[in-house]
Design an enzyme around this catalytic site. Structure first.
Site, PDB file in Angstrom:
ATOM      1  N   SER A 155       0.833  -1.192   0.000  1.00  0.00           N
ATOM      2  CA  SER A 155       0.000   0.000   0.000  1.00  0.00           C
ATOM      3  C   SER A 155       0.882   1.261   0.000  1.00  0.00           C
ATOM      4  CB  SER A 155      -0.964  -0.030   1.186  1.00  0.00           C
ATOM      5  OG  SER A 155      -1.967   0.955   1.067  1.00  0.00           O
ATOM      6  N   ASP A 250      -9.344  -4.387  -6.073  1.00  0.00           N
ATOM      7  CA  ASP A 250      -8.709  -3.222  -5.444  1.00  0.00           C
ATOM      8  C   ASP A 250      -8.950  -1.955  -6.262  1.00  0.00           C
ATOM      9  OD1 ASP A 250      -7.103  -1.511  -3.990  1.00  0.00           O
ATOM     10  OD2 ASP A 250      -5.254  -2.653  -4.277  1.00  0.00           O
ATOM     11  N   HIS A 282      -7.819  -4.927  -1.540  1.00  0.00           N
ATOM     12  CA  HIS A 282      -6.580  -4.302  -1.087  1.00  0.00           C
ATOM     13  C   HIS A 282      -6.060  -4.952   0.205  1.00  0.00           C
ATOM     14  CE1 HIS A 282      -3.802  -0.934  -1.377  1.00  0.00           C
ATOM     15  NE2 HIS A 282      -4.016  -0.615  -0.115  1.00  0.00           N
TER      16      HIS A 282
END
Length: 313
Positions: A155, A250, A282
C-alpha cells in the site's frame, strides 16, 4: 464536545486542538521468539531515535548469508508496525528464509510525507553500514547478504519502496546491492481517472483529500511521490527485478498495472513482473493471512526473493 478538524474515518481523526486519534493499527506487539523466527527492536538513527524491528530465522547456518529484506509497512502513511505486520513478517521470514528489517518511520499527520521516505532511506543507509561486518547490529554483520538486498512494501509502503529504488538508482550508496523491489498493492494515483476509477468518483475524492492531508506540501495527485508514472525520472529506478502485486477488486489495481506497463515501455533496464490475485481486495493477505490466496501470495513473494539465488546455482 471536541471539534473535529479532519475526519477520515475509519482510519484517523484529527481534532482542532491538535489531538490525533488513530482508529486502527494501534495493536502493537513486542518483539518475540517462536519456534522458527525471532525478532528484536534496534535504533537505526540515534539522532532521531528511529527504530526498526529485525526478524531472523531462529535456526541459522553461520556459514550461510541470507538475503536481506527492507520492509516498509503500509497504513496510509499514518500507522505503525501493528500486530498484523508483526505476524505477517514472521510468516514471510519463515517462508523465504531471510533477514528482515521492518522500518518504523515517523508517521503523518504529525510528520507529513515525505518524512517517511527520508526515514526509510536513512534505514537503508544504516543497513549499508554493515558492509564490512563491523556495523552496530550483530544479526546483519553475521547473517545478512548485503549483495542480495530487497526492498518491499505494501500500500503506502509500496510508494516508499518505489521511492527508495528510485533514489538508490540515482545515488548508488556503497555497502548494499539492491537485487529486487516488491510492490504489494501499491497506493499509486493520478489526477485523471483510469480504468475502473471512472466508476468510483466519490472514492477518488476521498483518496485525493487524504493525500493532501498526509502531504500538505504536495503539488497534487500527479506528484511523483503519489503518481510515479508522471515522474520524468522513472527510468532511473535501480535496474533490478521488480515485482508488482495487484488484486482484482482493489481500487488501486489499475494504477499497479499502469505502473507495470509504463515501466516496461520506458528506457529502464530492469525486469518487471506482475501478479494479480483474483477475487480479492486491497491488502487482503494481511487481514486473512491463512486464506488460500494469502498463502499463495506469500509463497510467490518468497520465490521471487530466492529466484535469483536459484538462477546462479
Amino acid at each position: 464536545m471536541e471539534e473535529l478538524a479532519h475526519d477520515f474515518s475509519p482510519f484517523i481523526r484529527v481534532y482542532k486542538d491538535g489531538r490525533v486519534e488513530r482508529l486502527m493499527g494501534t495493536d502493537i506487539l513486542p518483539p518475540s521468539s517462536n519456534g522458527t523466527v525471532e525478532s528484536k527492536d534496534v535504533v537505526f538513527s540515534p539522532e532521531t531515535g528511529l527504530s526498526a524491528r529485525l526478524f531472523a530465522p531462529k535456526i541459522r547456518n553461520p556459514d550461510q548469508k541470507l538475503p536481506l529484506l527492507v520492509y516498509i509497512h503500509g497504513g496510509c502513511f499514518c500507522f505503525g508496525i501493528s500486530a498484523t505486520y508483526h505476524n505477517y513478517l514472521n510468516a514471510l521470514v519463515h517462508e523465504a528464509n531471510i533477514i528482515t528489517v521492518s522500518v518504523d518511520y515517523r508517521r503523518a499527520p504529525e510528520h507529513p510525507v515525505p518524512i517517511c521516505f527520508d526515514d526509510s532511506w536513512t534505514a537503508l543507509k544504516w543497513v549499508a553500514s554493515h558492509v564490512n561486518g563491523t556495523g552496530p547490529e550483530d544479526w546483519l554483520n553475521s547473517f545478512a547478504d548485503l549483495e542480495k538486498v530487497y526492498i518491499a512494501g505494501d500500500s503506502s509502503g509500496a510508494n516508499t519502496a518505489h521511492f527508495m529504488g528510485l533514489r538508490y538508482g540515482q545515488e548508488k550508496p556503497e555497502g548494499v546491492k539492491v537485487a529486487g523491489i516488491i510492490l504489494i498493492h501499491p497506493y499509486f494515483w493520478g489526477s485523471e481517472p483510469i480504468g475502473a476509477e471512472v466508476n468510483h468518483l466519490e472514492r477518488r475524492e476521498f483518496v485525493e483529500k487524504f493525500w493532501r492531508f498526509v502531504c500538505p506540501a504536495t503539488s497534487g495527485c500527479d506528484d511523483p511521490l503519489f503518481n510515479p508514472v508522471a515522474d520524468p525520472k522513472l527510468a532511473s529506478l535501480e535496474s533490478c527485478r521488480v515485482l508488482v502485486c495487484v488484486t482484482e477488486k482493489d481500487l488501486y489495481r489499475d494504477r499497479g498495472w499502469f505502473y507495470y506497463e509504463k515501466l516496461k515501455e520506458s528506457e529502464w533496464r530492469g525486469v518487471v513482473e506482475i501478479i494479480e490475485t483474483k477475487g480479492e481486495d486491497h491488502v487482503f493477505h494481511l487481514f486473512y493471512p491463512s486464506s488460500e490466496n494469502a498463502v499463495a501470495l506469500l509463497k510467490q513473494i518468497g520465490f521471487f526473493i530466492n529466484q535469483k539465488i536459484q538462477e546462479k546455482a
